[in-house]
Design a protein around this motif. Structure first.
Motif, PDB file in Angstrom:
ATOM      1  N   GLU A  52      26.638 -45.799 -39.189  1.00 20.21           N
ATOM      2  CA  GLU A  52      25.630 -46.789 -38.514  1.00 20.21           C
ATOM      3  C   GLU A  52      24.456 -46.084 -38.247  1.00 20.21           C
ATOM      4  O   GLU A  52      24.406 -44.817 -38.122  1.00 20.21           O
ATOM      5  CB  GLU A  52      26.228 -47.554 -37.456  1.00 20.21           C
ATOM      6  CG  GLU A  52      26.619 -46.672 -36.337  1.00 20.21           C
ATOM      7  CD  GLU A  52      27.036 -47.596 -34.976  1.00 20.21           C
ATOM      8  OE1 GLU A  52      27.245 -48.783 -35.127  1.00 20.21           O
ATOM      9  OE2 GLU A  52      27.242 -47.041 -33.879  1.00 20.21           O
ATOM     10  N   SER A  77      23.245 -46.868 -51.233  1.00 16.78           N
ATOM     11  CA  SER A  77      23.829 -48.022 -50.802  1.00 16.78           C
ATOM     12  C   SER A  77      25.122 -48.520 -51.295  1.00 16.78           C
ATOM     13  O   SER A  77      25.383 -48.059 -52.526  1.00 16.78           O
ATOM     14  CB  SER A  77      22.979 -49.117 -50.692  1.00 16.78           C
ATOM     15  OG  SER A  77      22.583 -49.726 -51.718  1.00 16.78           O
ATOM     16  N   TRP A  78      25.771 -49.481 -50.933  1.00 16.44           N
ATOM     17  CA  TRP A  78      27.000 -49.759 -51.446  1.00 16.44           C
ATOM     18  C   TRP A  78      26.972 -50.544 -52.944  1.00 16.44           C
ATOM     19  O   TRP A  78      27.759 -50.528 -53.825  1.00 16.44           O
ATOM     20  CB  TRP A  78      27.818 -50.902 -50.457  1.00 16.44           C
ATOM     21  CG  TRP A  78      26.994 -52.259 -50.402  1.00 16.44           C
ATOM     22  CD1 TRP A  78      26.144 -52.398 -49.495  1.00 16.44           C
ATOM     23  CD2 TRP A  78      27.395 -53.418 -51.054  1.00 16.44           C
ATOM     24  NE1 TRP A  78      25.719 -53.726 -49.692  1.00 16.44           N
ATOM     25  CE2 TRP A  78      26.124 -54.467 -50.692  1.00 16.44           C
ATOM     26  CE3 TRP A  78      28.257 -53.531 -51.989  1.00 16.44           C
ATOM     27  CZ2 TRP A  78      26.271 -55.693 -51.104  1.00 16.44           C
ATOM     28  CZ3 TRP A  78      27.927 -55.087 -52.950  1.00 16.44           C
ATOM     29  CH2 TRP A  78      26.941 -55.803 -51.957  1.00 16.44           C
ATOM     30  N   ASN A  79      25.795 -51.238 -53.071  1.00 22.17           N
ATOM     31  CA  ASN A  79      25.448 -51.771 -54.413  1.00 22.17           C
ATOM     32  C   ASN A  79      24.567 -51.367 -55.098  1.00 22.17           C
ATOM     33  O   ASN A  79      23.918 -51.727 -55.962  1.00 22.17           O
ATOM     34  CB  ASN A  79      24.841 -53.472 -53.789  1.00 22.17           C
ATOM     35  CG  ASN A  79      23.524 -53.321 -52.905  1.00 22.17           C
ATOM     36  OD1 ASN A  79      23.388 -52.305 -52.224  1.00 22.17           O
ATOM     37  ND2 ASN A  79      22.666 -54.403 -53.087  1.00 22.17           N
ATOM     38  N   HIS A 123      28.370 -43.043 -44.770  1.00 21.02           N
ATOM     39  CA  HIS A 123      27.540 -43.511 -43.624  1.00 21.02           C
ATOM     40  C   HIS A 123      28.272 -44.478 -42.516  1.00 21.02           C
ATOM     41  O   HIS A 123      29.441 -45.183 -43.041  1.00 21.02           O
ATOM     42  CB  HIS A 123      26.338 -44.259 -44.171  1.00 21.02           C
ATOM     43  CG  HIS A 123      25.613 -45.040 -43.263  1.00 21.02           C
ATOM     44  ND1 HIS A 123      25.747 -46.300 -42.953  1.00 21.02           N
ATOM     45  CD2 HIS A 123      24.470 -44.581 -42.586  1.00 21.02           C
ATOM     46  CE1 HIS A 123      24.690 -46.578 -41.958  1.00 21.02           C
ATOM     47  NE2 HIS A 123      23.953 -45.687 -41.971  1.00 21.02           N
ATOM     48  N   TYR A 168      19.732 -44.214 -42.695  1.00 18.32           N
ATOM     49  CA  TYR A 168      20.574 -43.555 -43.647  1.00 18.32           C
ATOM     50  C   TYR A 168      20.156 -42.019 -43.875  1.00 18.32           C
ATOM     51  O   TYR A 168      20.850 -41.339 -44.632  1.00 18.32           O
ATOM     52  CB  TYR A 168      20.474 -44.435 -45.205  1.00 18.32           C
ATOM     53  CG  TYR A 168      18.950 -44.475 -45.689  1.00 18.32           C
ATOM     54  CD1 TYR A 168      18.274 -45.429 -45.234  1.00 18.32           C
ATOM     55  CD2 TYR A 168      18.476 -43.301 -46.290  1.00 18.32           C
ATOM     56  CE1 TYR A 168      16.835 -45.603 -45.530  1.00 18.32           C
ATOM     57  CE2 TYR A 168      17.312 -43.341 -46.806  1.00 18.32           C
ATOM     58  CZ  TYR A 168      16.381 -44.374 -46.551  1.00 18.32           C
ATOM     59  OH  TYR A 168      14.973 -44.223 -46.926  1.00 18.32           O
ATOM     60  N   SER A 188      30.460 -48.913 -47.836  1.00 12.77           N
ATOM     61  CA  SER A 188      29.644 -47.598 -47.140  1.00 12.77           C
ATOM     62  C   SER A 188      28.719 -47.139 -48.009  1.00 12.77           C
ATOM     63  O   SER A 188      28.681 -46.875 -49.155  1.00 12.77           O
ATOM     64  CB  SER A 188      30.638 -46.567 -46.789  1.00 12.77           C
ATOM     65  OG  SER A 188      31.890 -46.977 -46.076  1.00 12.77           O
ATOM     66  N   THR A 189      27.357 -46.973 -47.209  1.00  9.50           N
ATOM     67  CA  THR A 189      26.371 -46.093 -48.044  1.00  9.50           C
ATOM     68  C   THR A 189      26.842 -44.772 -48.071  1.00  9.50           C
ATOM     69  O   THR A 189      27.504 -44.158 -47.110  1.00  9.50           O
ATOM     70  CB  THR A 189      25.106 -46.142 -46.992  1.00  9.50           C
ATOM     71  OG1 THR A 189      24.377 -47.296 -47.084  1.00  9.50           O
ATOM     72  CG2 THR A 189      24.139 -45.048 -47.396  1.00  9.50           C
ATOM     73  N   SER A 235      19.144 -46.597 -54.283  1.00  5.44           N
ATOM     74  CA  SER A 235      19.274 -45.234 -53.858  1.00  5.44           C
ATOM     75  C   SER A 235      17.859 -44.653 -53.257  1.00  5.44           C
ATOM     76  O   SER A 235      16.864 -45.435 -53.481  1.00  5.44           O
ATOM     77  CB  SER A 235      19.206 -44.318 -55.413  1.00  5.44           C
ATOM     78  OG  SER A 235      17.956 -44.952 -56.273  1.00  5.44           O
ATOM     79  N   TYR A 236      17.773 -43.745 -52.461  1.00  2.00           N
ATOM     80  CA  TYR A 236      16.934 -42.996 -51.703  1.00  2.00           C
ATOM     81  C   TYR A 236      16.868 -41.688 -51.894  1.00  2.00           C
ATOM     82  O   TYR A 236      17.763 -41.111 -51.873  1.00  2.00           O
ATOM     83  CB  TYR A 236      16.868 -43.729 -50.271  1.00  2.00           C
ATOM     84  CG  TYR A 236      17.192 -45.171 -50.098  1.00  2.00           C
ATOM     85  CD1 TYR A 236      16.174 -45.949 -49.864  1.00  2.00           C
ATOM     86  CD2 TYR A 236      18.841 -45.800 -50.056  1.00  2.00           C
ATOM     87  CE1 TYR A 236      16.233 -47.322 -49.794  1.00  2.00           C
ATOM     88  CE2 TYR A 236      18.545 -46.937 -50.030  1.00  2.00           C
ATOM     89  CZ  TYR A 236      17.440 -47.816 -49.881  1.00  2.00           C
ATOM     90  OH  TYR A 236      17.764 -49.227 -49.821  1.00  2.00           O
ATOM     91  N   TYR A 242      26.113 -40.467 -39.956  1.00  2.00           N
ATOM     92  CA  TYR A 242      27.349 -40.322 -41.144  1.00  2.00           C
ATOM     93  C   TYR A 242      28.541 -39.702 -40.184  1.00  2.00           C
ATOM     94  O   TYR A 242      28.278 -38.899 -39.208  1.00  2.00           O
ATOM     95  CB  TYR A 242      26.840 -39.331 -42.060  1.00  2.00           C
ATOM     96  CG  TYR A 242      25.994 -39.929 -43.029  1.00  2.00           C
ATOM     97  CD1 TYR A 242      26.371 -40.562 -44.260  1.00  2.00           C
ATOM     98  CD2 TYR A 242      24.593 -40.018 -42.713  1.00  2.00           C
ATOM     99  CE1 TYR A 242      25.616 -40.785 -45.083  1.00  2.00           C
ATOM    100  CE2 TYR A 242      23.680 -40.488 -43.530  1.00  2.00           C
ATOM    101  CZ  TYR A 242      24.063 -41.068 -44.818  1.00  2.00           C
ATOM    102  OH  TYR A 242      23.343 -41.667 -45.656  1.00  2.00           O
TER     103      TYR A 242
END
Length: 122
Positions: free
Chosen positions: A100, A52-54, A98, A103, A32-33, A57-58, A109
């Protein structure tokens, strides 16, 4: 569902730093983000940062260069390191998982914490 709980809020002077932490649990956390949002008195809740899951960043333009979002999937935590804090950063900060959609949109969320208060004095 992902369960989240924020901590680390407090009172700091302008220019200071504060680190918020979000403890997350649930089988969907790792994919999950996660996002941080904030809401000042009399204002709408606004997007701050997401990861994000990996680990991508934003950031919103208002915090870019000052805040850093990070996550530790093994520990189940999502942190927000805030530096060079300004009085306008004063708000209740929320961690969210999150579901869908975009983001940066609140409606994307579906799991929210209770929030932690951050107050920056001038």
């Amino acid at each position: 569902q992902v369960q989240v709980a924020e901590s680390g809020g407090g009172l700091v002077q302008a220019g200071g730093s504060l680190r918020l932490s979000c403890a997350a649990s649930g089988r969907k956390f790792r994919v999950s983000t996660m996002g941080w949002f904030r809401q000042a008195p009399g204002e709408e809740r606004e997007y701050v940062a997401a990861i994000s899951w990996n680990g991508l960043s934003y950031y919103s333009d208002s915090v870019k260069g000052r805040f850093i979002i990070s996550r530790d999937n093994a520990k189940g935590t999502v942190d927000l390191q805030m530096t060079n804090l300004k009085p306008e950063d004063t708000a209740v900060y929320y961690c969210a998982a999150h579901n869908e959609g975009y983001y940066y949109l609140i409606d994307s969320y579906n799991s929210w914490g209770q929030g932690t208060q951050v107050t920056v004095s001038s």
